[in-house]
Design an enzyme around this catalytic site. Structure first.
Site, PDB file in Angstrom:
ATOM      1  N   GLU A   1      19.057 -15.925  -8.962  1.00  0.00           N
ATOM      2  CA  GLU A   1      18.557 -14.571  -9.207  1.00  0.00           C
ATOM      3  C   GLU A   1      18.076 -14.421 -10.662  1.00  0.00           C
ATOM      4  O   GLU A   1      17.037 -13.813 -10.923  1.00  0.00           O
ATOM      5  CB  GLU A   1      19.648 -13.546  -8.857  1.00  0.00           C
TER       6      GLU A   1
ATOM      7  N   LYS B   1      14.287 -13.400 -11.674  1.00  0.00           N
ATOM      8  CA  LYS B   1      14.000 -12.222 -12.519  1.00  0.00           C
ATOM      9  C   LYS B   1      13.060 -12.622 -13.642  1.00  0.00           C
ATOM     10  O   LYS B   1      12.081 -11.943 -13.927  1.00  0.00           O
ATOM     11  CB  LYS B   1      15.294 -11.732 -13.150  1.00  0.00           C
TER      12      LYS B   1
ATOM     13  N   LYS C   1       6.424  -3.818  -4.390  1.00  0.00           N
ATOM     14  CA  LYS C   1       7.832  -3.437  -4.278  1.00  0.00           C
ATOM     15  C   LYS C   1       8.378  -3.690  -2.884  1.00  0.00           C
ATOM     16  O   LYS C   1       9.470  -4.196  -2.720  1.00  0.00           O
ATOM     17  CB  LYS C   1       7.993  -1.954  -4.654  1.00  0.00           C
TER      18      LYS C   1
ATOM     19  N   HIS D   1      19.981 -35.736 -10.336  1.00  0.00           N
ATOM     20  CA  HIS D   1      19.334 -36.401  -9.194  1.00  0.00           C
ATOM     21  C   HIS D   1      17.820 -36.268  -9.243  1.00  0.00           C
ATOM     22  O   HIS D   1      17.157 -36.447  -8.225  1.00  0.00           O
ATOM     23  CB  HIS D   1      19.900 -35.850  -7.878  1.00  0.00           C
TER      24      HIS D   1
ATOM     25  N   CYS E   1       0.831  -1.200   0.000  1.00  0.00           N
ATOM     26  CA  CYS E   1       0.000   0.000   0.000  1.00  0.00           C
ATOM     27  C   CYS E   1       0.870   1.256   0.000  1.00  0.00           C
ATOM     28  O   CYS E   1       2.006   1.240   0.466  1.00  0.00           O
ATOM     29  CB  CYS E   1      -0.873   0.035   1.236  1.00  0.00           C
TER      30      CYS E   1
ATOM     31  N   ARG F   1       4.638   0.502  -6.124  1.00  0.00           N
ATOM     32  CA  ARG F   1       4.686  -0.339  -4.938  1.00  0.00           C
ATOM     33  C   ARG F   1       3.775  -1.556  -5.071  1.00  0.00           C
ATOM     34  O   ARG F   1       3.908  -2.517  -4.313  1.00  0.00           O
ATOM     35  CB  ARG F   1       4.266   0.475  -3.705  1.00  0.00           C
TER      36      ARG F   1
ATOM     37  N   ASN G   1      -1.581   2.079   6.076  1.00  0.00           N
ATOM     38  CA  ASN G   1      -0.699   1.006   5.593  1.00  0.00           C
ATOM     39  C   ASN G   1      -0.349   0.152   6.794  1.00  0.00           C
ATOM     40  O   ASN G   1      -0.095   0.682   7.871  1.00  0.00           O
ATOM     41  CB  ASN G   1       0.634   1.557   5.066  1.00  0.00           C
ATOM     42  N   GLY G   2      -0.238  -1.157   6.582  1.00  0.00           N
ATOM     43  CA  GLY G   2       0.150  -2.033   7.690  1.00  0.00           C
ATOM     44  C   GLY G   2      -0.982  -2.987   8.013  1.00  0.00           C
ATOM     45  O   GLY G   2      -1.940  -3.134   7.240  1.00  0.00           O
TER      46      GLY G   2
ATOM     47  N   TRP H   1      -3.124  -2.610  -1.452  1.00  0.00           N
ATOM     48  CA  TRP H   1      -2.769  -3.975  -1.873  1.00  0.00           C
ATOM     49  C   TRP H   1      -3.488  -4.882  -0.888  1.00  0.00           C
ATOM     50  O   TRP H   1      -3.138  -4.922   0.295  1.00  0.00           O
ATOM     51  CB  TRP H   1      -1.248  -4.143  -1.796  1.00  0.00           C
TER      52      TRP H   1
ATOM     53  N   GLU I   1       9.387 -13.678 -12.381  1.00  0.00           N
ATOM     54  CA  GLU I   1       8.534 -12.656 -11.771  1.00  0.00           C
ATOM     55  C   GLU I   1       8.023 -11.631 -12.780  1.00  0.00           C
ATOM     56  O   GLU I   1       6.937 -11.101 -12.603  1.00  0.00           O
ATOM     57  CB  GLU I   1       9.224 -11.968 -10.590  1.00  0.00           C
TER      58      GLU I   1
HETATM   59  C1  F6R Z   1      12.699  -9.567  -6.751  1.00  0.00           C
HETATM   60  C2  F6R Z   1      12.529  -8.705  -5.605  1.00  0.00           C
HETATM   61  C3  F6R Z   1      12.166  -9.331  -4.299  1.00  0.00           C
HETATM   62  C4  F6R Z   1      12.907  -8.597  -3.161  1.00  0.00           C
HETATM   63  C5  F6R Z   1      12.412  -9.124  -1.802  1.00  0.00           C
HETATM   64  C6  F6R Z   1      13.136  -8.443  -0.664  1.00  0.00           C
HETATM   65  O1  F6R Z   1      13.055  -8.832  -7.878  1.00  0.00           O
HETATM   66  O2  F6R Z   1      12.650  -7.516  -5.703  1.00  0.00           O
HETATM   67  O3  F6R Z   1      12.437 -10.684  -4.283  1.00  0.00           O
HETATM   68  O4  F6R Z   1      14.271  -8.801  -3.312  1.00  0.00           O
HETATM   69  O5  F6R Z   1      11.037  -8.909  -1.677  1.00  0.00           O
HETATM   70  O6  F6R Z   1      12.940  -7.070  -0.704  1.00  0.00           O
HETATM   71  P1  F6R Z   1      13.882  -6.077   0.067  1.00  0.00           P
HETATM   72  O7  F6R Z   1      15.245  -6.167  -0.548  1.00  0.00           O
HETATM   73  O8  F6R Z   1      13.261  -4.738  -0.108  1.00  0.00           O
HETATM   74  O9  F6R Z   1      13.903  -6.535   1.501  1.00  0.00           O
END
Ligand code: F6R
Length: 605
Positions: A478, A482, A600, A501, A2, A27, A101-102, A75, A485
């Site tokens: 990673e 990427k 985000k 395996h 949010c 976000r 928010n929260g 959200w 997602e």
């Molecule tokens: C993937 C991504 C997420 C964040 C994860 C942790 O691209 O951005 O997997 O890495 O949610 O977020 P932070 O780094 O903000 O704690």
């Protein structure tokens, strides 16, 4: 997740709040709303879907006027995305409107007790209890009522409040959710993050947990739960509004990928003094620790996996990694001899915050690697190393990840020096190897056009595997995240030696296997894995280091990246994988900066 914004000034609040909500879109959200106050009347509109929907409704609503107001992007957590569950929430007498928010953890008990008192609830949200409490306990003293009801709430909140009795004032409160006040000339703001108001002011005040604020056009007053005034320092944001805008790029993600050489430079250079890594922010004695535990979520966790291998290699100290969302369930063996390192771009990830609390309960020292200055994690940790990557707007992290990796490299070299595991000559050599990474990253970006062509070739695959060994495997994790997602293509990362395996059963004709072959001491091993998947019909896209001739005979397609120290290749080799994910997603017409279901900063557990 949010986002919230509040504004009090002398101009039209509608356009400022709607613009702020657009800037908070990144976000992640599913509905949005706005409430404005004029004299003693509050009006609001809210709707599901994009902020653009809200803009249309808000602009055509003649009653929605005023010089102060609040806005929200939601959200969904409690209750489906719907108009009624969207924020703001208003009391039935129209006296209060709030955005939140929260999560209010004890909302069910509060709701029950209010229903017993005859109060009717409209929405399924936890948030509505706040506005109902305000309305129920309000006795004409808004500050006192805010402090009173806050003491009844358990959980986390960043709260924005309008009260019809106080035209021109917006109120804010915060516990464990980010809230920043923006101080302008004749106008003031609050928001869940600076991007919402950076185009208006760079002067900010951080509201701390348990604090409240009354904000008017000309004044910001902060007070505690005893209504005592608190004197707060202002700080200035160092980055520019352009950093939070696309600057001609089609997506923030591409812009942020391209920014990586600069971001790496900003992370690395200030920390090199006399040819050696130096951390002014770390006042710790490395000899005190018998192990390091790295914990984080998602990409930050994968950066931690790279860090684990490099720190252990250079420091000869046990280094473990654990996803932060699991750490507290394991009753982990953490004590005062454990150095806990947490990694977070946003500094607000709820699971990572919970992991810090677990570590502190067990008396460990906590070092945080964080991008967002003044964030909750930065404040909770004993020591904070900022990555200085600048604002990251795309949901999928790119420069956030590479700068985290760079900090971990520097930490490994610094700690190895402190522990006497490397001599001064080696320390300087390794420091120099880190110093050249921005230049290596810059040269890697030259692969952009070639990666785009490969994405054109492979974008319609249903499932893509990433394989690598040791540090390359950590990078595969990673690279695969990427891709999945932002393109929604199924993908898995595998330690290349593990394929046989079980998972090799999934390798069939036409399956794309991206093979990362940059850790050259293990080149022959990964080549034999390539041969195994080729023998089962896979197509192989290999990532290798410039000068590698052998690989051309093995793979269908090859991307060559510039050479760096073999321990420090992750910061370079991830770049083509980010670009590959980006172009595959683009060819599949995905909403790259705001992938479905994702947010985000993940502020719920
Ligand atoms: C993937 C991504 C997420 C964040 C994860 C942790 O691209 O951005 O997997 O890495 O949610 O977020 P932070 O780094 O903000 O704690």
């Amino acid at each position: 997740m949010c986002g919230i914004i509040g504004f009090s000034g002398k101009t039209d609040a509608k356009s400022i709040i709607l613009d702020g909500l657009k800037r908070l879109e990144y976000r992640g959200y599913d509905s949005a709303g706005i409430a404005l106050q004029k004299d003693n009347t509050i009006n609001m509109v809210k709707t599901t879907g994009k902020v653009d929907n809200l803009v249309k409704i808000a602009e055509s609503n003649k009653n929605l006027v005023g010089n102060c107001g609040i806005g929200h992007t939601r959200w969904a957590t409690h209750g489906v995305p719907s108009d009624v569950n969207a924020h703001p929430h208003m009391s039935s007498d129209g006296k209060f409107a709030i955005v939140h928010n929260g999560i209010i953890e004890n909302h069910a008990e509060i709701k029950k007790s209010l229903i017993d008192k005859g109060i009717k609830f409209l929405s399924e949200t936890d948030t509505e209890v706040i506005v109902q409490l305000l309305d129920y306990y309000y006795d004409g003293d808004i500050k006192k009522t805010l402090a009173k009801i806050s003491s009844m709430l358990e959980g986390s909140y960043a709260l924005g409040v309008l009260c019809a009795d106080f035209p021109g004032s917006i109120f804010a409160a915060k516990v464990s959710s980010p809230l920043i006040i923006g101080v302008g000339a004749g106008e003031n703001y609050f928001a869940s993050d600076i991007t919402a108001f950076i185009s208006h002011t760079k002067n900010v005040i951080d509201l701390d947990d348990g604090e409240f604020a009354e904000i008017t056009a000309d004044r910001v007053s902060v007070f505690d739960h005893n209504l005592r005034d608190i004197k707060k320092e202002e700080r200035k944001i160092t980055w520019d509004v352009a950093a939070a805008e696309k600057s001609g790029y089609e997506h923030f993600m591409l812009k942020e990928i391209m920014e990586q050489p600069g971001a790496l430079k900003a992370t690395i250079e200030p920390r090199i003094k006399d040819g050696r890594v130096s951390f002014d922010e770390l006042n710790i004695d490395m000899k005190k620790y018998d192990r390091i535990l790295i914990t984080a979520c998602g990409s930050a966790y994968y950066a931690g996996c790279v860090g684990r291998d490099v720190i252990e290699k250079l420091c000869r100290l046990h280094v473990h990694t654990e996803v932060a969302s699991e750490l507290r369930y394991r009753d982990p063996m953490i004590d005062e001899k454990t150095l806990v390192m947490v990694i977070s771009q946003s500094g607000e990830t709820a699971d990572t915050i919970a992991a810090i609390k677990e570590a502190k309960n067990k008396n460990a020292d906590v070092v945080a690697i964080v991008n967002v200055v003044g964030s909750t994690i930065a404040k909770l940790a004993d020591y904070t190393i900022y990555t200085w990557a600048g604002p990251e707007i795309a949901v999928a992290t790119t420069k956030g990840y590479t700068t985290q990796v760079a900090v971990l490299y520097m930490f490994a070299v610094w700690a190895a020096g402190k522990l006497g595991r490397i001599d001064d000559k080696k320390l300087k050599e390794l420091t120099n190897d880190i110093k050249i990474l921005p230049e290596r990253a810059q040269r890697t970006l030259d692969l952009n056009t070639r990666v785009k062509k490969l994405a054109d070739k492979y974008y319609s695959k249903q499932s893509i595997f990433f394989i690598g060994r040791y540090l390359d495997y950590a990078v595969c994790l990673e690279g695969s995240l990427k891709l999945k997602e932002i393109s929604y293509i199924h993908s898995e990362a595998y330690a290349a030696g593990e394929l046989k395996h079980g998972t090799i059963a999934l390798i069939e004709d036409g399956r794309l296997v991206v093979s990362v072959c940059c850790y050259e001491p293990l080149l022959d091993k990964i080549i034999s894995n390539i041969q195994q998947v080729k023998a089962r019909g896979a197509q192989v896209l290999a990532l290798a280091i410039e000068g590698n001739k052998k690989i051309f005979a093995e793979a269908d397609d090859v991307l060559l990246v510039p050479k760096a120290n073999e321990l420090f290749m992750a910061a370079v080799e991830i770049i083509p994988l980010q670009l590959f994910a980006y172009y595959v997603a683009k060819n599949n017409h995905c909403d790259i900066d705001k992938p479905k279901n994702l947010a985000k900063s993940v502020t719920v557990e």
